[in-house]
Design a protein around this motif. Structure first.
Motif, short mmCIF file in Angstrom:
data_model
loop_
_atom_site.label_atom_id
_atom_site.label_comp_id
_atom_site.label_asym_id
_atom_site.label_seq_id
_atom_site.Cartn_x
_atom_site.Cartn_y
_atom_site.Cartn_z
N ALA A 112 0.85 -1.19 0.00
CA ALA A 112 0.00 0.00 0.00
C ALA A 112 0.89 1.24 0.00
O ALA A 112 2.01 1.22 0.52
CB ALA A 112 -0.91 0.02 1.23
N ARG A 113 0.40 2.28 -0.58
CA ARG A 113 1.09 3.57 -0.56
C ARG A 113 0.80 4.24 0.78
O ARG A 113 -0.32 4.21 1.28
CB ARG A 113 0.62 4.45 -1.71
N MET A 114 1.83 4.84 1.36
CA MET A 114 1.65 5.56 2.62
C MET A 114 1.39 7.03 2.32
O MET A 114 2.11 7.64 1.54
CB MET A 114 2.88 5.40 3.50
N THR A 115 0.34 7.58 2.93
CA THR A 115 0.04 8.99 2.73
C THR A 115 0.81 9.86 3.72
O THR A 115 0.97 11.05 3.50
CB THR A 115 -1.48 9.25 2.85
N ASN A 116 1.25 9.25 4.82
CA ASN A 116 2.14 9.88 5.80
C ASN A 116 2.73 8.74 6.63
O ASN A 116 2.38 7.58 6.40
CB ASN A 116 1.40 10.93 6.64
N PRO A 117 3.61 9.02 7.59
CA PRO A 117 4.26 7.93 8.32
C PRO A 117 3.34 7.01 9.12
O PRO A 117 3.76 5.95 9.56
CB PRO A 117 5.23 8.66 9.25
N TRP A 118 2.09 7.39 9.32
CA TRP A 118 1.20 6.56 10.13
C TRP A 118 -0.09 6.15 9.40
O TRP A 118 -0.93 5.50 10.00
CB TRP A 118 0.85 7.26 11.44
N THR A 119 -0.21 6.49 8.12
CA THR A 119 -1.44 6.17 7.39
C THR A 119 -1.12 5.52 6.04
O THR A 119 -0.29 6.04 5.29
CB THR A 119 -2.26 7.46 7.12
N ILE A 120 -1.79 4.40 5.77
CA ILE A 120 -1.63 3.77 4.46
C ILE A 120 -2.91 3.91 3.66
O ILE A 120 -4.00 4.09 4.21
CB ILE A 120 -1.25 2.28 4.58
N GLY A 121 -2.75 3.82 2.35
CA GLY A 121 -3.90 3.84 1.46
C GLY A 121 -4.47 2.44 1.31
O GLY A 121 -4.24 1.56 2.14
N ASP A 122 -5.20 2.23 0.22
CA ASP A 122 -5.81 0.93 -0.03
C ASP A 122 -4.75 -0.15 -0.22
O ASP A 122 -3.75 0.07 -0.90
CB ASP A 122 -6.69 0.99 -1.28
N ARG A 123 -4.99 -1.31 0.34
CA ARG A 123 -4.05 -2.41 0.17
C ARG A 123 -4.28 -3.08 -1.17
O ARG A 123 -5.40 -3.15 -1.67
CB ARG A 123 -4.16 -3.41 1.31
N VAL A 124 -3.17 -3.57 -1.74
CA VAL A 124 -3.21 -4.26 -3.02
C VAL A 124 -2.50 -5.59 -2.84
O VAL A 124 -1.37 -5.65 -2.35
CB VAL A 124 -2.50 -3.45 -4.13
N GLU A 125 -3.15 -6.65 -3.26
CA GLU A 125 -2.55 -7.98 -3.19
C GLU A 125 -1.60 -8.14 -4.37
O GLU A 125 -2.03 -8.09 -5.52
CB GLU A 125 -3.66 -9.02 -3.24
N ILE A 126 -0.30 -8.31 -4.09
CA ILE A 126 0.66 -8.42 -5.20
C ILE A 126 1.21 -9.84 -5.38
O ILE A 126 1.81 -10.12 -6.42
CB ILE A 126 1.84 -7.43 -5.07
N SER A 127 1.02 -10.72 -4.41
CA SER A 127 1.49 -12.09 -4.58
C SER A 127 0.69 -13.04 -3.69
O SER A 127 0.29 -12.68 -2.59
CB SER A 127 2.98 -12.19 -4.24
N VAL A 128 0.49 -14.25 -4.22
CA VAL A 128 -0.28 -15.28 -3.54
C VAL A 128 0.56 -16.56 -3.52
O VAL A 128 1.20 -16.89 -4.51
CB VAL A 128 -1.60 -15.56 -4.31
N PRO A 129 0.55 -17.31 -2.41
CA PRO A 129 1.25 -18.59 -2.42
C PRO A 129 0.51 -19.57 -3.32
O PRO A 129 -0.64 -19.92 -3.06
CB PRO A 129 1.22 -19.03 -0.96
N THR A 130 1.17 -19.98 -4.39
CA THR A 130 0.57 -20.90 -5.36
C THR A 130 1.43 -22.13 -5.62
O THR A 130 0.93 -23.14 -6.10
CB THR A 130 0.33 -20.19 -6.71
N GLU A 131 2.72 -22.01 -5.33
CA GLU A 131 3.64 -23.10 -5.62
C GLU A 131 3.60 -24.15 -4.50
O GLU A 131 3.33 -23.81 -3.35
CB GLU A 131 5.07 -22.57 -5.76
N SER A 132 3.88 -25.39 -4.82
CA SER A 132 3.81 -26.46 -3.82
C SER A 132 4.72 -26.19 -2.63
O SER A 132 4.39 -26.53 -1.49
CB SER A 132 4.13 -27.81 -4.45
N TRP A 133 5.88 -25.56 -2.86
CA TRP A 133 6.80 -25.28 -1.76
C TRP A 133 6.26 -24.18 -0.83
O TRP A 133 6.73 -24.04 0.29
CB TRP A 133 8.19 -24.90 -2.29
N GLU A 134 5.25 -23.43 -1.27
CA GLU A 134 4.62 -22.40 -0.43
C GLU A 134 3.33 -22.90 0.23
O GLU A 134 2.82 -22.25 1.13
CB GLU A 134 4.22 -21.19 -1.28
N THR A 135 2.81 -24.03 -0.24
CA THR A 135 1.46 -24.44 0.14
C THR A 135 1.33 -25.85 0.69
O THR A 135 0.23 -26.24 1.09
CB THR A 135 0.51 -24.33 -1.07
N SER A 136 2.39 -26.64 0.71
CA SER A 136 2.25 -28.07 1.05
C SER A 136 1.67 -28.31 2.45
O SER A 136 1.00 -29.30 2.67
CB SER A 136 3.59 -28.79 0.89
#
Length: 182
Positions: free
Chosen positions: A20-44
């Motif tokens: 998320a982009r920070m609008t100041n040191p204590w506030t973030i904007g909308d969260r964006v999902e940039i990665s998901v565990p999909t590989e067997s080594w991340e999900t077994s």
């Protein structure tokens, strides 16, 4: 950047990577999902990406993370690379082929990656934790330090985790270090 759960998943899994982009040191904007565990080594065991650490090298951002269930031998280290474009866009991030570091017959559950350079800037070092024996879960962990390398394609090469108690030559301009500390 952080690890979190999707709103509509009551089980807590998958645990995904948000930015998320920070609008100041204590506030973030909308969260964006940039990665998901999909590989067997991340999900077994459990679909998890957590413990993110970002470094910049040669104009690229590399995001290292722990994948899979931290309480098991299958915990391991993965990575993402950002090469340009909108940093808040999932399309700007690519999952590196992985895992970048995983268990061996002597070392179990490597995770918690963080990186630094030697004082003179000529070497890259990875700090991480491992389980002292198979099945030890969270009860017996050690912290390790090892030299890592960058491949010709720019991607990191972490290699195998170092067994507990092995003495390694420390970063340049430093005295020898023991690879693991209890």
């Amino acid at each position: 950047v952080w690890s979190g759960w999707r709103w509509n998943y009551p089980s807590g899994f998958p645990q995904v990577t948000y930015i998320a982009r920070m609008t100041n040191p204590w506030t973030i904007g909308d969260r964006v999902e940039i990665s998901v565990p999909t590989e067997s080594w991340e999900t077994s065991v459990a679909a998890i990406q957590e413990g993110h650490f970002v470094v910049e090298r040669n104009g690229k951002l590399y995001m290292f993370y722990s994948g899979n269930a931290s309480w098991t031998d299958e915990y391991c280290i993965g990575g993402l690379v950002y090469s340009g474009g909108d940093i808040l866009s999932p399309a700007s991030w690519t999952k590196l082929p992985g895992p970048l570091m995983k268990k061996t017959t002597q070392v179990f559950g490597p995770g918690g990656p963080s990186l630094t350079t030697s004082r003179d800037g000529t070497e890259w070092w990875l700090m991480y934790h491992t389980n002292n024996w198979s099945g030890s879960g969270w009860s017996e962990r050690s912290i390790s330090l090892k030299n890592i390398f960058w491949l010709g394609n720019g991607n990191p090469y972490l290699g195998d985790p170092i067994p507990f108690g092995i003495v390694v030559i420390g970063p340049s301009e430093s005295p020898p270090l023991q690879s693991s500390f209890v």
